[in-house]
Write a protein that holds these residues in place. Structure first.
Motif, mmCIF file in Angstrom:
data_model
loop_
_atom_site.group_PDB
_atom_site.id
_atom_site.type_symbol
_atom_site.label_atom_id
_atom_site.label_comp_id
_atom_site.label_asym_id
_atom_site.label_seq_id
_atom_site.Cartn_x
_atom_site.Cartn_y
_atom_site.Cartn_z
ATOM 1 N N LYS A 1 4.626 -4.904 7.188
ATOM 2 C CA LYS A 1 5.966 -4.853 6.599
ATOM 3 C C LYS A 1 6.385 -3.405 6.349
ATOM 4 N N LYS B 1 -8.595 0.534 9.819
ATOM 5 C CA LYS B 1 -8.108 -0.458 10.789
ATOM 6 C C LYS B 1 -7.873 -1.803 10.122
ATOM 7 N N ALA B 2 -8.752 -2.168 9.193
ATOM 8 C CA ALA B 2 -8.601 -3.447 8.488
ATOM 9 C C ALA B 2 -7.329 -3.464 7.654
ATOM 10 N N GLU B 3 -7.022 -2.352 7.001
ATOM 11 C CA GLU B 3 -5.808 -2.283 6.183
ATOM 12 C C GLU B 3 -4.560 -2.372 7.059
ATOM 13 N N LYS B 4 -4.629 -1.816 8.253
ATOM 14 C CA LYS B 4 -3.466 -1.832 9.146
ATOM 15 C C LYS B 4 -3.186 -3.222 9.723
ATOM 16 N N LEU B 5 -4.117 -4.145 9.568
ATOM 17 C CA LEU B 5 -3.908 -5.517 10.030
ATOM 18 C C LEU B 5 -3.308 -6.403 8.942
ATOM 19 N N GLN B 6 -3.213 -5.888 7.736
ATOM 20 C CA GLN B 6 -2.688 -6.690 6.635
ATOM 21 C C GLN B 6 -1.161 -6.758 6.704
ATOM 22 N N SER B 7 -0.624 -7.863 6.215
ATOM 23 C CA SER B 7 0.820 -8.074 6.297
ATOM 24 C C SER B 7 1.593 -7.022 5.510
ATOM 25 N N LYS B 8 1.014 -6.541 4.424
ATOM 26 C CA LYS B 8 1.697 -5.532 3.603
ATOM 27 C C LYS B 8 1.920 -4.255 4.413
ATOM 28 N N TYR B 9 0.925 -3.890 5.225
ATOM 29 C CA TYR B 9 1.084 -2.695 6.061
ATOM 30 C C TYR B 9 2.097 -2.951 7.176
ATOM 31 N N LEU C 1 -4.460 0.563 0.026
ATOM 32 C CA LEU C 1 -3.205 0.182 0.666
ATOM 33 C C LEU C 1 -2.061 0.042 -0.332
ATOM 34 N N ASP C 2 -2.309 -0.602 -1.467
ATOM 35 C CA ASP C 2 -1.235 -0.793 -2.451
ATOM 36 C C ASP C 2 -0.648 0.549 -2.879
#
Length: 287
Positions: free
Chosen positions: A276, A266-274, A221-222
């Motif tokens: 934003k 799907k887990a990465e898409k639930l993170q706040s960074k995504y 994600l980063d």
């Protein structure tokens, strides 16, 4: 008179490949060249190999960074600032080429009155040729210029295959501020609307060992946040400078946001960074 070629050799931790790269440079059939060797604070055995060429008569500069620059494109820029002569070749340290590379490239530039020539490019893995690289600029076999039609794509996939006139770099200013897509920005700044052709008479070999550095399949994600933001900045700056229209700007950022979106879990898409990133994308579309 034979034109002088400046060869820029940027290296970082490619000791496994340097012998082949250096041999394919210094043993060219065409010998009117000077080499700018740049090492970006390698941690492997690169310096042991490079040091043998420090005092070579064809080596014009031998520069070893004490700290890593964090971007290969800063090394490109350093080399371009030191380049002299008529032509420039950025020879990446993990690639190699035929020994007639320069001779054939210069012949093609002169015969076809080109600004840029791109050698036939083969991919290599474990010393075996695994395929042929299709550079997007030649999707249309009759393409003779790098135009806005190729803006959505990186027109050339391997800079080691390219020889270009040094005069093309006079107006470049931004590409080295990018860590991920600096090559794409460089081509846009330097090669736009210039005459280009493929050269089938010599080969450049594009190393693909394991996961390519440019492959997206193994990124997290980063990385993808930075990847999208660099693409957005590139497109917005081009649009703001009136080099592209709004439709092309929007098509561009849609393309690269969708590319990021399709590769995240799907887990990465639930993170706040995504979340934003997604919000900023919708804001970016309306600019």
């Amino acid at each position: 008179m034979q034109p002088l070629v400046s060869i820029i050799l940027p290296n970082y931790n490619h000791s496994d490949y340097l012998q082949d790269r250096l041999a394919s440079i210094y043993n060219q059939t065409y010998q009117n060249f000077k080499v700018v060797i740049l090492d970006d604070c390698s941690k492997d055995h690169s310096l042991t190999i490079l040091d043998k060429y420090k005092n070579h008569p064809k080596t014009s500069h031998f520069i070893i960074n004490k700290e890593n620059s964090g971007s290969p494109f800063k090394q490109w820029q350093k080399g371009l600032e030191l380049a002299t002569g008529d032509f420039v070749w950025i020879a990446e340290s993990d690639d190699y080429c035929d020994l007639n590379f320069l001779e054939s490239q210069i012949q093609q530039i002169n015969h076809q009155n080109l600004d840029i020539v791109v050698a036939e490019t083969k991919t290599v893995h474990n010393k075996l040729i695994t395929g042929r690289t299709q550079h997007p600029v030649f999707k249309d076999a009759n393409a003779l210029e790098i135009t806005l039609n190729s803006f959505l794509y990186c027109p050339i996939l391997n800079v080691s295959a390219v020889l270009f006139k040094k005069e093309l770099i006079r107006d470049i200013s931004q590409f080295y501020n990018y860590k991920i897509i600096g090559d794409r920005v460089f081509y846009f700044e330097a090669f736009q609307n210039k005459k280009v052709a493929i050269n089938r008479h010599t080969q450049s070999y594009f190393r693909k060992e394991g996961d390519s550095v440019s492959a997206l399949s193994s990124k997290g994600l980063d990385y993808f946040v930075d990847y999208y933001r660099e693409h957005y900045r590139f497109a917005y700056d081009a649009y703001n400078a009136k080099k592209i229209d709004k439709k092309l700007y929007q098509s561009y950022i849609k393309r690269f946001f969708n590319r990021v979106n399709s590769r995240l879990s799907k887990a990465e898409k639930l993170q706040s960074k995504y979340l934003k990133l997604r919000l900023s994308y919708y804001i970016d579309l309306k600019k």
